[in-house]
Motif scaffolding. Structure first.
Motif, PDB file in Angstrom:
ATOM      1  N   PHE A  27       0.845  -1.188   0.000  1.00  0.00           N
ATOM      2  CA  PHE A  27       0.000   0.000   0.000  1.00  0.00           C
ATOM      3  C   PHE A  27       0.888   1.248   0.000  1.00  0.00           C
ATOM      4  CE2 PHE A  27      -2.032  -3.394   2.361  1.00  0.00           C
ATOM      5  CZ  PHE A  27      -3.340  -3.428   1.892  1.00  0.00           C
ATOM      6  N   ASN A  28       0.396   2.336  -0.560  1.00  0.00           N
ATOM      7  CA  ASN A  28       1.129   3.595  -0.438  1.00  0.00           C
ATOM      8  C   ASN A  28       0.188   4.771  -0.590  1.00  0.00           C
ATOM      9  OD1 ASN A  28       1.411   4.968  -3.301  1.00  0.00           O
ATOM     10  ND2 ASN A  28       1.698   2.771  -3.628  1.00  0.00           N
ATOM     11  N   GLY A  29       0.618   5.930  -0.146  1.00  0.00           N
ATOM     12  CA  GLY A  29      -0.195   7.130  -0.238  1.00  0.00           C
ATOM     13  C   GLY A  29       0.492   8.293   0.436  1.00  0.00           C
ATOM     14  N   ASN A  30      -0.288   9.298   0.805  1.00  0.00           N
ATOM     15  CA  ASN A  30       0.238  10.496   1.455  1.00  0.00           C
ATOM     16  C   ASN A  30      -0.691  10.930   2.576  1.00  0.00           C
ATOM     17  OD1 ASN A  30       2.605  11.719  -0.366  1.00  0.00           O
ATOM     18  ND2 ASN A  30       1.036  10.855  -1.717  1.00  0.00           N
ATOM     19  N   PHE A  31      -0.106  11.342   3.686  1.00  0.00           N
ATOM     20  CA  PHE A  31      -0.874  11.965   4.755  1.00  0.00           C
ATOM     21  C   PHE A  31      -1.227  13.394   4.344  1.00  0.00           C
ATOM     22  CE2 PHE A  31       0.372   9.622   8.955  1.00  0.00           C
ATOM     23  CZ  PHE A  31      -0.221   8.463   8.465  1.00  0.00           C
ATOM     24  N   ALA A  32      -2.308  13.915   4.913  1.00  0.00           N
ATOM     25  CA  ALA A  32      -2.651  15.322   4.732  1.00  0.00           C
ATOM     26  C   ALA A  32      -2.137  16.150   5.903  1.00  0.00           C
ATOM     27  CB  ALA A  32      -4.164  15.490   4.601  1.00  0.00           C
ATOM     28  N   ASN A  33      -2.177  15.562   7.118  1.00  0.00           N
ATOM     29  CA  ASN A  33      -1.759  16.258   8.336  1.00  0.00           C
ATOM     30  C   ASN A  33      -0.811  15.386   9.145  1.00  0.00           C
ATOM     31  OD1 ASN A  33      -3.595  18.647   8.117  1.00  0.00           O
ATOM     32  ND2 ASN A  33      -5.177  17.065   8.306  1.00  0.00           N
ATOM     33  N   ASP A  34      -0.068  16.020  10.042  1.00  0.00           N
ATOM     34  CA  ASP A  34       0.867  15.282  10.891  1.00  0.00           C
ATOM     35  C   ASP A  34       0.182  14.191  11.701  1.00  0.00           C
ATOM     36  OD1 ASP A  34       3.177  16.635  10.150  1.00  0.00           O
ATOM     37  OD2 ASP A  34       2.998  18.136  11.733  1.00  0.00           O
ATOM     38  N   ASN A  35      -1.039  14.459  12.172  1.00  0.00           N
ATOM     39  CA  ASN A  35      -1.695  13.514  13.080  1.00  0.00           C
ATOM     40  C   ASN A  35      -2.626  12.539  12.369  1.00  0.00           C
ATOM     41  OD1 ASN A  35      -3.731  15.298  12.430  1.00  0.00           O
ATOM     42  ND2 ASN A  35      -4.573  15.400  14.508  1.00  0.00           N
ATOM     43  N   ASP A  36      -2.514  12.425  11.043  1.00  0.00           N
ATOM     44  CA  ASP A  36      -3.310  11.417  10.340  1.00  0.00           C
ATOM     45  C   ASP A  36      -2.967  10.022  10.852  1.00  0.00           C
ATOM     46  OD1 ASP A  36      -4.457  13.369   8.834  1.00  0.00           O
ATOM     47  OD2 ASP A  36      -3.489  12.817   6.947  1.00  0.00           O
ATOM     48  N   LYS A  37      -3.922   9.124  10.750  1.00  0.00           N
ATOM     49  CA  LYS A  37      -3.681   7.724  11.093  1.00  0.00           C
ATOM     50  C   LYS A  37      -4.483   6.857  10.140  1.00  0.00           C
ATOM     51  CE  LYS A  37      -6.843   8.402  14.993  1.00  0.00           C
ATOM     52  NZ  LYS A  37      -6.842   9.878  14.915  1.00  0.00           N
ATOM     53  N   LEU A  38      -3.866   5.796   9.702  1.00  0.00           N
ATOM     54  CA  LEU A  38      -4.512   4.845   8.808  1.00  0.00           C
ATOM     55  C   LEU A  38      -4.569   3.485   9.486  1.00  0.00           C
ATOM     56  CD1 LEU A  38      -2.840   5.702   5.380  1.00  0.00           C
ATOM     57  CD2 LEU A  38      -5.219   6.117   6.028  1.00  0.00           C
ATOM     58  N   SER A  39      -5.622   2.738   9.186  1.00  0.00           N
ATOM     59  CA  SER A  39      -5.725   1.381   9.717  1.00  0.00           C
ATOM     60  C   SER A  39      -5.832   0.390   8.569  1.00  0.00           C
ATOM     61  CB  SER A  39      -6.927   1.243  10.652  1.00  0.00           C
ATOM     62  OG  SER A  39      -8.125   1.565   9.976  1.00  0.00           O
ATOM     63  N   PHE A  40      -5.219  -0.774   8.760  1.00  0.00           N
ATOM     64  CA  PHE A  40      -5.171  -1.818   7.744  1.00  0.00           C
ATOM     65  C   PHE A  40      -5.624  -3.123   8.382  1.00  0.00           C
ATOM     66  CE2 PHE A  40      -2.166   1.467   6.835  1.00  0.00           C
ATOM     67  CZ  PHE A  40      -2.259   1.667   5.460  1.00  0.00           C
ATOM     68  N   ALA A  41      -6.749  -3.639   7.925  1.00  0.00           N
ATOM     69  CA  ALA A  41      -7.270  -4.900   8.441  1.00  0.00           C
ATOM     70  C   ALA A  41      -6.683  -6.048   7.649  1.00  0.00           C
ATOM     71  CB  ALA A  41      -8.792  -4.910   8.340  1.00  0.00           C
ATOM     72  N   PHE A  42      -6.271  -7.102   8.354  1.00  0.00           N
ATOM     73  CA  PHE A  42      -5.775  -8.293   7.662  1.00  0.00           C
ATOM     74  C   PHE A  42      -6.156  -9.536   8.439  1.00  0.00           C
ATOM     75  CE2 PHE A  42      -2.233  -7.070  10.418  1.00  0.00           C
ATOM     76  CZ  PHE A  42      -1.761  -8.283  10.910  1.00  0.00           C
ATOM     77  N   SER A  43      -6.126 -10.678   7.762  1.00  0.00           N
ATOM     78  CA  SER A  43      -6.525 -11.928   8.387  1.00  0.00           C
ATOM     79  C   SER A  43      -5.557 -13.041   8.041  1.00  0.00           C
ATOM     80  CB  SER A  43      -7.941 -12.318   7.950  1.00  0.00           C
ATOM     81  OG  SER A  43      -7.976 -12.578   6.565  1.00  0.00           O
ATOM     82  N   LEU A  44      -5.517 -14.045   8.911  1.00  0.00           N
ATOM     83  CA  LEU A  44      -4.737 -15.260   8.692  1.00  0.00           C
ATOM     84  C   LEU A  44      -5.669 -16.450   8.795  1.00  0.00           C
ATOM     85  CD1 LEU A  44      -2.567 -13.169   9.966  1.00  0.00           C
ATOM     86  CD2 LEU A  44      -1.235 -15.219  10.418  1.00  0.00           C
ATOM     87  N   GLY A  45      -5.579 -17.370   7.838  1.00  0.00           N
ATOM     88  CA  GLY A  45      -6.374 -18.582   7.900  1.00  0.00           C
ATOM     89  C   GLY A  45      -5.715 -19.673   8.719  1.00  0.00           C
ATOM     90  N   SER A  46      -4.399 -19.548   8.942  1.00  0.00           N
ATOM     91  CA  SER A  46      -3.650 -20.509   9.744  1.00  0.00           C
ATOM     92  C   SER A  46      -2.495 -19.773  10.419  1.00  0.00           C
ATOM     93  CB  SER A  46      -3.122 -21.648   8.869  1.00  0.00           C
ATOM     94  OG  SER A  46      -2.297 -21.146   7.841  1.00  0.00           O
ATOM     95  N   PRO A  47      -1.932 -20.335  11.486  1.00  0.00           N
ATOM     96  CA  PRO A  47      -0.832 -19.654  12.174  1.00  0.00           C
ATOM     97  C   PRO A  47       0.356 -19.431  11.248  1.00  0.00           C
ATOM     98  CG  PRO A  47      -1.678 -21.473  13.496  1.00  0.00           C
ATOM     99  CD  PRO A  47      -2.298 -21.613  12.134  1.00  0.00           C
ATOM    100  N   GLY A  48       1.097 -18.354  11.487  1.00  0.00           N
ATOM    101  CA  GLY A  48       2.260 -18.076  10.662  1.00  0.00           C
ATOM    102  C   GLY A  48       2.978 -16.824  11.096  1.00  0.00           C
ATOM    103  N   THR A  49       4.114 -16.571  10.475  1.00  0.00           N
ATOM    104  CA  THR A  49       4.889 -15.372  10.755  1.00  0.00           C
ATOM    105  C   THR A  49       4.482 -14.279   9.769  1.00  0.00           C
ATOM    106  OG1 THR A  49       6.781 -16.644  11.566  1.00  0.00           O
ATOM    107  CG2 THR A  49       7.191 -14.352  10.906  1.00  0.00           C
ATOM    108  N   VAL A  50       4.018 -13.182  10.297  1.00  0.00           N
ATOM    109  CA  VAL A  50       3.588 -12.049   9.477  1.00  0.00           C
ATOM    110  C   VAL A  50       4.650 -10.950   9.575  1.00  0.00           C
ATOM    111  CG1 VAL A  50       1.846 -10.234   9.211  1.00  0.00           C
ATOM    112  CG2 VAL A  50       1.150 -12.580   9.761  1.00  0.00           C
TER     113      VAL A  50
END
Length: 227
Positions: A27-50
Motif C-alpha cells: 500500500f502507499n499514499g500520502n498523509f494530509a496532516n501530521d496527526n493522520d492515522k490509517l488502519s489496515f485490516a488483515f486476516s490469517l487462515g492458519s498460524p504463521g509469521t507475518v
C-alpha cells in the motif's frame, strides 16, 4: 523508491480466511496532516509469521510508527524504528527500507488483526485501541520539532552514523503486509464502537499517546504481547 497498492474499499468487512494461500499486500499514499492515522485490516487462515514494514523513509517520507492490534483492539506490538535498514521481498519486488522505517516480524495465530500507521511521535495512548493516540487533536504537531515546512518535520535528528537527518520530510508513506490471507485499508468508526464491530470482522482505528522527541533517539524495540 517503490510501490504497489492493492488497496481495498474503505469499510469493507474482513472474515477469517480458511484454506486461502498466504499473499503479500503493498500500500502507499500520502498523509494530509501530521496527526493522520490509517488502519489496515488483515486476516490469517492458519498460524504463521507475518511481516509488516514501511519503505518510505529513504525516499524522503516521514518517520512512521506501526502498531499491531488483535480483533478486540488489544495492542500486540508497537514499532517505531525497526532495524538499521535493508531490503525485503514483497510480490516479487525488493523494497529498500531505512533505519527510521518501521519493521515488525511476528508469529500470529489464525484470526483477524489490525495495523495502524501514524507519524512519530504519535504513539498509542495505551494498549487499548479505543483510547486513541497522543496527537489526535494536533494536526501540525511536528512543527515543534523544527523545519522550514512547518509540518512533517524531523528537527535536529541524527542517524546511527551521527549524520544529520534532513528535517523537512514529505507526507509519503509505503506499507507492506506479508504472508497473510487478506489485507485492506479499514474504515475508522468512533472508538466506542470498536468492540462490537471487531466481533463481526470489521476493523477500524481510534486514536492514541507516546513519548517526547529527543535529538538523538535510540532505536525503539518492538514490544510483543501474544495471546
Amino acid at each position: 523508491m517503490k510501490k504497489l497498492f492493492p488497496v481495498a474499499l474503505l469499510g469493507a468487512c474482513l472474515t477469517v480466511a480458511t484454506a486461502v494461500e498466504a499473499a503479500d499486500f503493498d500500500f502507499n499514499g500520502n498523509f494530509a496532516n501530521d496527526n493522520d492515522k490509517l488502519s489496515f485490516a488483515f486476516s490469517l487462515g492458519s498460524p504463521g509469521t507475518v511481516t509488516l514494514f514501511t519503505s518510505s523513509w529513504l525516499g524522503g517520507g516521514f518517520d512512521p510508527i506501526l502498531t499491531l492490534w488483535d480483533g478486540l483492539g488489544n495492542q500486540l506490538a508497537e514499532q517505531d524504528d525497526g532495524v538499521l535498514g535493508g531490503n525485503q521481498l514483497s510480490n516479487g519486488i525488493n523494497f529498500n527500507y531505512g533505519e527510521f522505517d518501521s519493521y515488525l516480524a511476528i508469529n500470529l495465530v489464525a484470526g483477524n488483526y489490525l495495523a495502524t500507521l501514524t507519524q512519530y511521535d504519535n504513539f498509542s495512548v495505551s494498549t487499548s485501541l479505543a483510547d486513541g493516540f497522543l496527537r489526535d487533536t494536533d494536526p501540525q504537531f511536528t512543527a515543534a520539532f523544527g523545519c522550514s515546512n512547518g509540518r512533517f518535520c524531523e528537527g535536529s535528528l541524527t542517524d546511527s552514523h551521527g549524520d544529520p537527518v534532513e528535517p523537512n520530510r514529505t507526507a509519503a508513506w509505503d506499507l507492506h503486509i506479508l504472508n497473510v490471507a487478506n489485507a485492506q485499508i479499514a474504515s475508522v468508526p468512533e472508538p466506542p464502537t470498536l468492540m462490537l464491530l471487531s466481533l463481526s470482522g470489521l476493523f477500524l482505528l481510534g486514536g492514541r499517546l507516546g513519548k517526547a522527541r529527543s535529538k538523538a533517539r535510540a532505536d525503539a524495540a518492538s514490544t510483543v504481547r501474544l495471546a
